[in-house]
Design an enzyme around this catalytic site. Structure first.
Site: not given
Ligand SMILES: Cc1ncc(C[n+]2csc(CCOP(=O)(O)OP(=O)(O)O)c2C)c(N)n1
Ligand SMILES: CC(=O)[C@@H](O)[C@H](O)COP(=O)(O)O
Ligand SMILES: [Mg+2]
Length: 626
Positions: A370, A398, A284
């Site tokens: 959630e 959610r 990342k």
């Molecule tokens: C239902 C929900 N909860 C929380 C989020 C906030 N959120 C956005 S990206 C993320 C982390 C995503 O991690 P990953 O899928 O591993 O993607 P990366 O950024 O590592 O590529 C979160 C928690 C969201 N978008 N949707």
């Protein structure tokens, strides 16, 4: 070659099929330059996008977007995809009013097949798209790019359960960078670290597959036979992966920055014409020194100096920080208090609590789950703890059934800190916090507070913890308290009144909009302001106090339908009120822009309130004082 020669030459994604590996390597460098340069000026999700540059190039090199489809989970990592699918010219408008969205949007491009923004929806999206293609006899594969953080969301398992038995040519690409926003937690993260360490299995499998796939006619039956025996072999030599047990061909782990390996495995997956899961390992923030060093900080960034990596605006105190610090203060005196987040530790200000209480088991980061967090909070309460679930308004959506079924029917005493309540700005329609008050107004036994500043946030948190029976929630906006409300102190009751019934007009509101209403009352005589502190249950004493005014304007930074304003006006009607009452609220989805611009466009700033009152004033003339 000019700095962006290859990227500048890409007019259609199909052109990537003809690029050599050398050209694709160079294109990766060009994309990273554009990503850092643009996001440093617009803000956005940098680290996630830097991590999928090669993966995006390889997908567009190996798949044909004339028949294949790609969906992105959350979609915050789709910037390179947008740059390579005809939107380079608009990329500098990223996340700005009227500009490119920071997430996939069907309305924006024929290459964006499904909306995204909330995590863990991509497998359901991919499966539906693929089933429709099958039923309509349209050729092509569907690929879903899912991060390891999004893989902690329950809908992913619902997707695996349905896709695994489907036999569809659906490719799940698990982008494993060991990070959600913070470091990934939970058993899945541990499991992935174990299978990441088994490249040997993948090599044997790849060579076998290549050998068989290359054989004419007998290749497929032999391959199926070999595959069957390989499954047996695997059970003997290798433990199969969880994914294979569910009916997926598992391909990986693959170096997610090695274009050749990526192209090999994507080509192989498409040729296998069955549910496949490709496990890619990425870094990342790759390719930019500051985001490699601190991917969490560069997950979602506001404008920054690309040369130093430093933010251009100092982020001072904000509601999340105040919430987290006040909760920590309470928890130091009360060991029943636990805190729960769904992968939003820093966003909700819980990092202080986590640092102090994680080791003692009073802090839970449950991943992007959630629904689970809500029911966990209810069961912790049922077990005698005092849980506090901190969650963004938009993600609380959610938890509708958990709020009703697990939390309210047999009312559990817990507190929900609803952060990002109201307009959030650049994330646009998928993230505005405008539905929570309407959603919660359906839930019996629930108390909802709306602090307008830091002082009230602290006060209402303590009230929620120790004076409310049953579930309590408090909702507060993204960012800092309005400067004009710093230090404002009402009487701490269910509502505050500024000005008396000697004024003809009353503006009723709550939360952040109180600042705009106060400003309006300073600019025009004859206006009093009533600020609701408790939204649910609606304080009847506030309705009674309002009924003394000739005309009432309820202003709400939230959805009209089912909102607090609707309830207030109907309660007013039940008192036999004969004045004129109007509701000024939000009537639909709110596109991306800055928060002040959105509030102005929605008429929720002081100018908008005065305009409302003057339009409204015209209807005042026929009002007869009782
Ligand atoms: C239902 C929900 N909860 C929380 C989020 C906030 N959120 C956005 S990206 C993320 C982390 C995503 O991690 P990953 O899928 O591993 O993607 P990366 O950024 O590592 O590529 C979160 C928690 C969201 N978008 N949707
Ligand atoms: C993509 C996503 O859902 C999160 O990264 C969100 O954009 C964070 O919002 P804040 O910037 O308000 O924390
Ligand atoms: Mg990740």
């Amino acid at each position: 070659m000019s700095s962006n020669e290859i990227l500048a030459s890409i007019k259609e994604p199909g052109q990537l099929h003809r690029l050599s590996f050398l050209q694709m390597e160079k294109l990766a460098g060009e994309l990273r330059t554009v990503l850092v340069d643009t996001v440093s000026r617009t803000g956005g999700h940098l680290a996630s996008n830097l991590g999928v540059v090669e993966l995006t190039i390889a997908l567009l090199h190996c798949l044909s977007l004339d028949e294949d489809k790609i969906v992105w989970d959350v979609g915050h990592q789709c910037y390179s995809y947008k740059l390579l699918t005809g939107r380079r010219g608009r990329f500098s408008t990223l996340r700005q009013e009227g500009g490119l969205s920071g997430f996939p949007k069907r309305a924006e491009s024929r290459y964006d097949h499904f909306i995204a923004g909330h995590a863990s929806t991509s497998l359901a999206a991919a499966y539906g798209l693929k089933r429709a293609m099958t039923l309509r006899r349209e050729p092509g594969a569907v690929a879903a790019v899912v991060g390891d953080g999004s893989f902690t969301g329950g809908m992913i398992y619902e997707g695996l359960n349905n896709i695994g038995k489907s036999g569809e040519n659906l490719i799940v690409i698990l982008n494993d960078n060991e990070m959600a926003i913070s470091r990934n937690e939970g058993a899945l993260a541990k499991y992935l670290s174990v299978i990441r360490s088994k490249p040997a299995y993948f090599k044997i499998k790849k060579n076998t597959e290549h050998l068989l796939l290359g054989m004419p006619v007998v290749g497929k039956p032999l391959r199926d036979l070999a595959w069957g025996s390989k499954m047996a072999l695997k059970k003997v030599i290798y433990s199969t992966t969880f994914f294979e047990e569910l009916g997926f061909a598992y391909l990986g782990p693959v170096d997610g920055h090695d274009l050749k390996s990526l192209c090999d495995v994507i080509t192989q997956a498409k040729a296998m014409n069955c549910p496949c899961l490709i496990h890619v390992r990425t870094q990342k923030g790759k390719g930019y020194h500051f985001s490699e060093k601190n991917p969490g900080m560069f997950h979602g960034v506001s404008k920054f100096d690309a040369a130093s990596g430093r933010p251009l605006s100092a982020s001072g105190e904000n509601f999340s920080e105040v919430f987290g610090k006040e909760l920590l203060r309470c928890a130091e005196k009360d060991e029943k208090i636990c805190a729960i987040t769904a992968a939003m530790e820093h966003g909700t200000g819980l990092q202080h609590f986590a640092r102090k209480f994680k080791a003692s088991g009073r802090y839970y980061d449950v991943g992007i789950a959630e629904e689970f967090a809500a029911t966990l909070s209810a069961s912790l309460a049922a077990g005698g703890m005092l849980p506090v679930f901190a969650v963004y308004s938009t993600f609380l959506q959610r938890c509708c059934d958990q709020l009703i079924h697990d939390i309210a029917i047999e009312p559990q005493h817990l507190v929900i800190g609803i952060d990002r309540a109201g307009i959030v700005g650049d994330d646009g329609e998928t993230h505005q916090g405008i539905f929570d008050a309407a959603m919660l107004s359906m839930v019996p036994n629930l108390t909802l507070f709306a602090p307008a500043n830091y002082h009230e946030l602290r006060q209402m948190l303590r009230t929620a913890l120790y004076e409310v029976k049953g579930p309590a929630a408090l909702r507060y906006p993204r960012g800092a308290e309005p400067a004009s409300l710093a230090g404002w102190q009402g009487d701490g009751g269910a509502y505050d009144m500024v000005g008396g019934p000697e004024n003809r007009m009353l503006v009723v509101t709550y939360g952040r909009t109180f600042a705009a209403a106060l400003e309006a009352s300073r600019q025009q005589d004859d206006i009093s302001v009533l600020k609701l502190n408790r939204l649910l249950p609606l304080p009847v004493e506030a309705v009674r106090a309002a009924s003394a005014f000739e005309s009432i304007l309820f202003v709400e930074e939230g959805i009209r339908s089912g909102g607090i304003g609707m309830q207030f006006l109907s309660a007013l009607e039940e008192t036999g009120y004969r004045g004129t009452a109007k509701l000024h609220a939000i009537d639909g989805f709110v596109p991306q822009s800055t928060v002040p611009s959105a509030l102005h466009r929605l008429g929720l700033d002081s100018e908008g309130i005065l305009n409302c009152l003057s339009r409204f004033g015209g209807e005042m003339s026929n009002f007869r004082k009782r």
